[in-house]
Design a protein around this motif. Structure first.
Motif, PDB file in Angstrom:
ATOM      1  N   GLU A 279     -11.424   8.740 -14.820  1.00 16.78           N
ATOM      2  CA  GLU A 279     -11.142   8.491 -13.600  1.00 16.78           C
ATOM      3  C   GLU A 279      -9.861   7.266 -13.463  1.00 16.78           C
ATOM      4  N   LYS A 280     -10.461   5.889 -14.266  1.00 14.18           N
ATOM      5  CA  LYS A 280      -9.994   4.773 -14.089  1.00 14.18           C
ATOM      6  C   LYS A 280      -8.373   4.644 -14.696  1.00 14.18           C
ATOM      7  N   THR A 281      -8.434   5.109 -15.776  1.00 13.39           N
ATOM      8  CA  THR A 281      -7.277   5.007 -16.842  1.00 13.39           C
ATOM      9  C   THR A 281      -6.308   6.402 -16.926  1.00 13.39           C
ATOM     10  N   GLY A 282      -7.176   7.517 -16.676  1.00 11.68           N
ATOM     11  CA  GLY A 282      -6.415   8.691 -16.773  1.00 11.68           C
ATOM     12  C   GLY A 282      -6.352   9.136 -18.395  1.00 11.68           C
ATOM     13  N   GLU A 283      -6.907   8.388 -19.181  1.00  6.37           N
ATOM     14  CA  GLU A 283      -7.069   8.818 -20.611  1.00  6.37           C
ATOM     15  C   GLU A 283      -8.106   9.889 -20.776  1.00  6.37           C
ATOM     16  N   VAL A 284      -7.733  11.010 -21.557  1.00 11.64           N
ATOM     17  CA  VAL A 284      -8.578  12.130 -22.145  1.00 11.64           C
ATOM     18  C   VAL A 284      -9.385  11.496 -23.089  1.00 11.64           C
ATOM     19  N   VAL A 285     -10.806  11.729 -23.024  1.00 11.28           N
ATOM     20  CA  VAL A 285     -11.670  11.063 -23.903  1.00 11.28           C
ATOM     21  C   VAL A 285     -12.740  12.429 -24.463  1.00 11.28           C
ATOM     22  N   SER A 286     -12.867  12.682 -25.683  1.00 13.54           N
ATOM     23  CA  SER A 286     -13.417  13.628 -26.452  1.00 13.54           C
ATOM     24  C   SER A 286     -14.442  13.166 -27.351  1.00 13.54           C
ATOM     25  N   LEU A 287     -15.754  13.487 -26.868  1.00 14.05           N
ATOM     26  CA  LEU A 287     -16.974  12.883 -27.574  1.00 14.05           C
ATOM     27  C   LEU A 287     -17.799  14.037 -28.175  1.00 14.05           C
TER      28      LEU A 287
ATOM     29  N   ARG B  55       0.916  -1.153  -0.048  1.00 12.64           N
ATOM     30  CA  ARG B  55       0.098  -0.121  -0.312  1.00 12.64           C
ATOM     31  C   ARG B  55       0.794   1.150   0.045  1.00 12.64           C
ATOM     32  N   ARG B  56       2.023   1.165   0.391  1.00  6.90           N
ATOM     33  CA  ARG B  56       2.906   2.421   0.279  1.00  6.90           C
ATOM     34  C   ARG B  56       3.821   2.462  -0.766  1.00  6.90           C
ATOM     35  N   SER B  57       3.485   1.659  -1.793  1.00  2.58           N
ATOM     36  CA  SER B  57       4.393   1.525  -2.911  1.00  2.58           C
ATOM     37  C   SER B  57       3.764   2.328  -4.202  1.00  2.58           C
ATOM     38  N   SER B  58       4.773   2.620  -5.125  1.00  8.08           N
ATOM     39  CA  SER B  58       4.538   3.364  -6.048  1.00  8.08           C
ATOM     40  C   SER B  58       3.194   2.587  -7.033  1.00  8.08           C
ATOM     41  N   ALA B  59       3.519   1.113  -7.040  1.00  7.64           N
ATOM     42  CA  ALA B  59       2.619   0.266  -7.728  1.00  7.64           C
ATOM     43  C   ALA B  59       1.321   0.454  -7.475  1.00  7.64           C
ATOM     44  N   TRP B  60       1.154   0.484  -6.060  1.00  9.10           N
ATOM     45  CA  TRP B  60      -0.263   0.741  -5.448  1.00  9.10           C
ATOM     46  C   TRP B  60      -0.840   2.094  -5.528  1.00  9.10           C
ATOM     47  N   ALA B  61       0.087   3.256  -5.652  1.00  5.39           N
ATOM     48  CA  ALA B  61      -0.264   4.584  -5.906  1.00  5.39           C
ATOM     49  C   ALA B  61      -0.770   4.917  -7.365  1.00  5.39           C
ATOM     50  N   GLY B  62       0.002   3.944  -8.342  1.00  2.00           N
ATOM     51  CA  GLY B  62      -0.515   4.175  -9.688  1.00  2.00           C
ATOM     52  C   GLY B  62      -1.785   3.741 -10.136  1.00  2.00           C
ATOM     53  N   LEU B  63      -2.350   2.823  -9.241  1.00  3.37           N
ATOM     54  CA  LEU B  63      -3.722   2.429  -9.522  1.00  3.37           C
ATOM     55  C   LEU B  63      -4.942   3.619  -9.366  1.00  3.37           C
ATOM     56  N   SER B  64      -6.088   3.475 -10.093  1.00 10.62           N
ATOM     57  CA  SER B  64      -6.910   4.669  -9.835  1.00 10.62           C
ATOM     58  C   SER B  64      -7.770   4.413  -8.389  1.00 10.62           C
ATOM     59  N   ASN B  65      -8.220   5.559  -8.254  1.00 15.11           N
ATOM     60  CA  ASN B  65      -8.961   5.613  -6.921  1.00 15.11           C
ATOM     61  C   ASN B  65      -9.982   4.444  -6.777  1.00 15.11           C
ATOM     62  N   SER B  66     -10.770   4.289  -7.774  1.00 12.60           N
ATOM     63  CA  SER B  66     -11.795   3.243  -7.649  1.00 12.60           C
ATOM     64  C   SER B  66     -11.273   2.046  -7.767  1.00 12.60           C
ATOM     65  N   THR B  67     -10.087   1.572  -8.490  1.00 10.95           N
ATOM     66  CA  THR B  67      -9.437   0.239  -8.353  1.00 10.95           C
ATOM     67  C   THR B  67      -8.850  -0.027  -6.756  1.00 10.95           C
ATOM     68  N   ARG B  68      -8.304   0.988  -6.278  1.00 12.20           N
ATOM     69  CA  ARG B  68      -7.858   0.743  -4.864  1.00 12.20           C
ATOM     70  C   ARG B  68      -8.811   0.574  -3.851  1.00 12.20           C
ATOM     71  N   ARG B  69      -9.880   1.263  -4.066  1.00 12.89           N
ATOM     72  CA  ARG B  69     -11.100   1.027  -3.092  1.00 12.89           C
ATOM     73  C   ARG B  69     -11.726  -0.108  -3.307  1.00 12.89           C
ATOM     74  N   ALA B  70     -11.655  -1.009  -4.332  1.00 11.50           N
ATOM     75  CA  ALA B  70     -12.282  -2.194  -4.647  1.00 11.50           C
ATOM     76  C   ALA B  70     -11.164  -3.300  -4.198  1.00 11.50           C
ATOM     77  N   ARG B  71      -9.971  -3.039  -4.556  1.00 15.53           N
ATOM     78  CA  ARG B  71      -8.700  -4.132  -4.206  1.00 15.53           C
ATOM     79  C   ARG B  71      -8.486  -3.930  -2.526  1.00 15.53           C
ATOM     80  N   GLU B  72      -8.715  -2.847  -1.863  1.00 12.70           N
ATOM     81  CA  GLU B  72      -8.540  -2.574  -0.574  1.00 12.70           C
ATOM     82  C   GLU B  72      -9.524  -3.389   0.242  1.00 12.70           C
ATOM     83  N   ASN B  73     -10.804  -3.594  -0.138  1.00 15.87           N
ATOM     84  CA  ASN B  73     -11.936  -4.566   0.496  1.00 15.87           C
ATOM     85  C   ASN B  73     -11.272  -5.817   0.403  1.00 15.87           C
ATOM     86  N   ILE B  74     -10.713  -6.345  -0.902  1.00 15.97           N
ATOM     87  CA  ILE B  74     -10.300  -7.593  -0.986  1.00 15.97           C
ATOM     88  C   ILE B  74      -9.002  -8.066  -0.167  1.00 15.97           C
ATOM     89  N   LEU B  75      -8.062  -7.124   0.072  1.00 13.85           N
ATOM     90  CA  LEU B  75      -7.103  -7.257   0.874  1.00 13.85           C
ATOM     91  C   LEU B  75      -7.373  -7.277   2.261  1.00 13.85           C
TER      92      LEU B  75
END
Length: 362
Positions: free
Chosen positions: A226-234, A75-95
């Motif tokens: 939010e999840k991937t950080g990609e900019v989408v224009s529609l 949880r203190r690693s850059s690998a964890w920090a690189g996940l999106s907020n929603s992914t961290r919340r979901a995986r935090e519950n599993i952990l």
């Protein structure tokens, strides 16, 4: 009168006369919001404060080498920090669930058989089983690599389960279900606007919930997902434009609660699910995103177009939809080949001179 503040948002004047805002859930800790009130950044902070889990204050320091110890380092690693907020919340519950049941076990005791047993324990709910496996794949990938906690990744070779629905377990809306929802919730209702935002943008529920007029310029929606950080224009398609114009929207977001406050992602998903139940459709917000991808692929969208439209960073999901659409088109085109071959007219056109007379004599 000023509009009442959203749930859990409190306003306070400091001893220096400054106005500050903070979020406090019931008797929990206060979370200070730093951005200027009313700005997109402010509401983004508000949403995060409402969605974050309350940290445990009495947790003991885990023993070195245990699963709980490894998760704490992760949880203190850059690998964890690189996940999106929603992914961290979901995986935090599993952990957290894993720590509660097996946190004192040593990491060196975890083998491929242990991972398979954990997956099979959740096999009745394939989506949950796969979420468990994906979470451990990410952790052990880090632990066996940059983390240096284990020598071998025990998740290698363990396959995901195939569920009754699609790969991620969410039901894909059918065109008939979309029509049924539209009949139950006509243009002008918040429920219909939610459907149109999800269906005609392909955004995930969290992005659709924070979408507002500040994201629109010259008829084009632009948002960083939010999840991937990609900019989408529609472009705003005509059905969506009509729905926005007919609905009472919020100041910073198109979709608001009954009190006029922006939705938190999780509460938006629950609210929309209730609207689906009233419309007697089995769908969910994410299922509409899949319906949009299916519709676009069947209308001829390429993999690169789907990636740009849905903000995917790899072609895996795009390939899934284009392959399914291609198989459907090929099957429809090939269905006529199941009919008996018509030979009468063809033989009449290819007869050589005298062929008919010779056949009669024979």
């Amino acid at each position: 009168m000023p509009r009442p503040l959203p749930p859990c948002l409190q306003r306070e004047r400091t001893r220096h006369g400054a106005i500050i805002f903070y979020v406090r859930k019931k008797h929990g800790p206060r979370v200070r919001l730093r951005a200027e009130f009313g700005t997109p950044e402010f509401w983004e902070e508000y949403r995060r404060a409402m969605a974050d889990e309350t940290p445990a204050s009495t947790a003991k320091t885990p023993k070195a080498g245990t699963i709980a110890w490894g998760f704490a380092l992760y949880r203190r690693s850059s690998a964890w920090a690189g996940l999106s907020n929603s992914t961290r919340r979901a995986r935090e519950n599993i952990l957290r669930q894993i720590v509660e049941s097996s946190g004192e076990k040593m990491l060196t005791q975890i083998s491929q058989a242990t991972i398979i047993a954990g997956r099979e324990k959740r096999a009745k709910a394939p989506h949950s089983a796969n979420a468990f496996l994906k979470t451990l794949r990410t952790f052990f990938g880090w632990a066996a690599g940059e983390g240096g906690l284990v020598k071998v990744d025990p998740t290698i070779g363990v396959k995901l389960l195939k569920g009754p629905n699609d790969a991620d377990g969410f039901h894909t809306w059918t065109e008939e279900e979309v029509r049924r929802f539209e009949e139950a919730w006509p243009v002008g209702t918040r429920e219909r606007l939610a459907l149109d935002l999800l269906l005609y943008t392909g955004l995930r529920r969290g992005d659709a919930a924070r979408l507002g007029r500040q994201h629109v310029r010259d008829g084009v929606l632009t948002i960083r997902t939010e999840k991937t950080g990609e900019v989408v224009s529609l472009p705003i398609l005509e059905p969506l434009a009509r729905s926005i114009a007919a609905t009472n929207t919020g100041d910073m977001t198109f979709l608001v609660t009954e009190r006029g406050a922006p939705f938190v992602k999780e509460s938006f998903g629950n609210w929309f699910k209730k609207a689906c139940v009233k419309a007697k459709v089995p769908g969910s917000a994410h299922g509409l995103r899949k319906a949009g991808a299916t519709r676009a692929a069947e209308n001829g969208a390429t993999e690169r177009e789907l990636m740009a439209l849905f903000g995917w960073t790899s072609g895996k999901m795009a390939t899934h939809y284009t392959r399914a659409a291609s198989q459907k088109r090929l099957a429809q085109d090939a269905a006529s080949l199941l009919l008996p071959k018509q030979t009468t007219n063809k033989s009449a056109r290819t007869k050589r001179s005298g062929a008919g007379a010779s056949a009669k004599k024979r």
